[in-house]
Design an enzyme around this catalytic site. Structure first.
Site, PDB file in Angstrom:
ATOM      1  N   SER A 168       0.832  -1.202   0.000  1.00 45.06           N
ATOM      2  CA  SER A 168       0.000   0.000   0.000  1.00 45.06           C
ATOM      3  C   SER A 168       0.871   1.259   0.000  1.00 45.06           C
ATOM      4  O   SER A 168       1.691   1.445  -0.894  1.00 45.06           O
ATOM      5  CB  SER A 168      -0.965  -0.032   1.191  1.00 45.06           C
ATOM      6  OG  SER A 168      -1.925   0.996   1.101  1.00 45.06           O
ATOM      7  N   ASP A 204      -8.249  -3.007  -7.243  1.00 45.27           N
ATOM      8  CA  ASP A 204      -7.749  -2.755  -5.898  1.00 45.27           C
ATOM      9  C   ASP A 204      -8.830  -2.090  -5.041  1.00 45.27           C
ATOM     10  O   ASP A 204      -9.397  -1.053  -5.423  1.00 45.27           O
ATOM     11  CB  ASP A 204      -6.515  -1.858  -5.986  1.00 45.27           C
ATOM     12  CG  ASP A 204      -5.903  -1.577  -4.643  1.00 45.27           C
ATOM     13  OD1 ASP A 204      -4.939  -2.272  -4.272  1.00 45.27           O
ATOM     14  OD2 ASP A 204      -6.387  -0.665  -3.943  1.00 45.27           O
ATOM     15  N   HIS A 228      -6.541  -5.782  -1.419  1.00 49.46           N
ATOM     16  CA  HIS A 228      -5.546  -4.725  -1.251  1.00 49.46           C
ATOM     17  C   HIS A 228      -4.448  -5.273  -0.355  1.00 49.46           C
ATOM     18  O   HIS A 228      -4.671  -5.529   0.814  1.00 49.46           O
ATOM     19  CB  HIS A 228      -6.182  -3.483  -0.628  1.00 49.46           C
ATOM     20  CG  HIS A 228      -5.237  -2.318  -0.499  1.00 49.46           C
ATOM     21  ND1 HIS A 228      -4.756  -1.632  -1.590  1.00 49.46           N
ATOM     22  CD2 HIS A 228      -4.689  -1.719   0.593  1.00 49.46           C
ATOM     23  CE1 HIS A 228      -3.957  -0.655  -1.170  1.00 49.46           C
ATOM     24  NE2 HIS A 228      -3.899  -0.690   0.148  1.00 49.46           N
TER      25      HIS A 228
END
Length: 404
Positions: free
Chosen positions: A186, A283, A350
């Site tokens: 991330s 995502d 994610h």
């Protein structure tokens, strides 16, 4: 009276002594080994290098453990993710959470997926020296600025925090690395784009240094109301935290708006170190915050779709497919890179490298019958070309749709 934001924002590094395990992929019926729990440690003398944040200096302790066998001189550094703060109120609030103070962070982290110490669960990296860098600066370890209005004092020194971590690790074995992988999830995945080439330059010339971004390929995409929500968010972030000076200079010189180089799609072509991009074409974070942020869906027409892709109507699916097409378009040149690798699946997820279920398990996501761990390993060790692009949703039955 001046009020310093009273929090300890410390550079946190998790290191682990790896142990061997027999080659084996665990099935659903097996009792999977518990992930290794690793205690939190702190980098010593970081404040002497100016690695400050939110008004407090810090010192600490870091005692890296060694890899073993063939992995004794190999290093994996993993940036933790956790979003960003792009204005003073949000940064003040962040200082009161686990993303801004060791007071609220978990003191132990489970090392699983790419960080696992079990050869059957992480066959290519299980015996490496592995470091998880805890996230605390809110700027992908890239800022270098100070805010002082006479009431609140805030330091944004993510770049210096990164420098302090590297200086701490070099004499502990990183300086003699034969192989190294800089990875992250991330906001940590985005941090790899900022620091990849610099990381490679620090290590020995004969070292094999590569970088991996997991769910860090954030798109410069208009939302459903045709607004550049994420572009303006990043612009404010770059300005507040003084990030532009630490972005790729070849990229910033090439664009009218240099802050756009915080987006990986603009910086990637200027990065010379071999790269692997692991991302979902749908995502979840980007779906919820870039494509359909709350500001673009005030009446909540997308609420059910966000919670369950099967609840999306035809028009919403078309919008999602358009987002996937734009991601693949942004990666079109990278797809021809001889040294690059990709695993772009069609799961609503994610971050997939730190979870054992998605990294390498009997039922983990696959493209062409290849799990993420296999794709990354094949690319890193040059066993075969790895450019895996999944078919469009909903064709992939192997997905773990991880929707918060």
């Amino acid at each position: 009276m001046k009020l310093n934001v009273a929090v300890e924002i410390l550079v946190l590094v998790l290191l682990v002594l790896l142990t061997s395990a027999p080659w084996r992929v665990y099935s659903e019926s097996d009792e999977r080994p518990h992930p290794l729990l690793v205690g939190m440690t702190l980098v010593q003398n970081a404040s002497a290098l100016g690695a400050l944040l939110f008004g407090r200096q810090f010192t600490g302790l870091s005692s890296p453990q060694k890899g073993f066998g063939a992995g004794e001189r190999n290093w994996l550094l993993q940036f933790e993710g956790g979003g960003w703060c792009n204005d003073i109120p949000s940064c003040l609030e962040r200082a009161k959470t686990r993303r801004g103070s060791t007071r609220y962070m978990t003191k132990w982290e489970a090392f699983s997926g790419i960080l696992s110490n079990n050869a059957s669960l992480n066959p290519d990296f299980y015996n490496w020296n592995r470091v998880k860098i805890r996230y605390c600066d809110g700027g992908s370890f890239a800022g270098n600025a100070k805010f002082d209005n006479g009431t609140s004092l805030l330091y944004f020194r993510g770049q210096k925090i990164w420098d302090a971590i590297i200086r701490d690790l070099l004499p502990k074995g990183l300086a003699n690395a034969r192989k190294a992988l800089l990875s992250g999830c991330s906001a940590g995945g985005l941090a790899t784009f900022v620091h990849c080439d610099n990381f490679a330059k620090i290590l020995p010339r004969n070292a094999s240094v590569k970088c991996l971004s997991d769910a860090g390929f954030f798109l410069d995409e208009r939302d459903i109301s045709f607004n550049h929500t994420m572009r303006f968010f990043y612009k404010a972030l770059v300005e507040l935290q003084g990030i532009e000076q630490n972005l790729n200079q070849n990229c910033t010189k090439s664009l009218i708006f240099p802050d756009l180089c915080f987006f990986p799609q603009y910086a990637l072509k200027y990065i010379t170190t071999p790269y692997f991009i692991l991302n979902s074409a749908y995502d979840v974070y980007q779906f919820h915050h870039i494509l359909v942020p709350p500001s673009a869906d005030l009446r909540g027409h997308w609420n059910h779709c966000k919670l369950n892709p099967a609840a999306c109507n035809t028009n919403q699916i078309d919008v999602l497919q358009g987002f996937r097409r734009d991601m693949l378009l942004a990666l079109r040149l990278f797809n021809y890179s001889r040294r690059g690798g990709m695993f772009i699946n069609s799961c609503f997820a994610h971050c997939q490298s730190e979870s054992q279920d998605t990294w390498f398990a009997v039922d983990s996501p696959r493209i062409d019958n290849k799990a993420i761990a296999e794709a990354v390993g094949d690319w890193y060790f040059g066993r075969r070309v790895t450019k895996e692009i999944d078919c469009a949703y909903p064709c992939d039955n192997s997905c773990h749709n991880l929707i918060p």
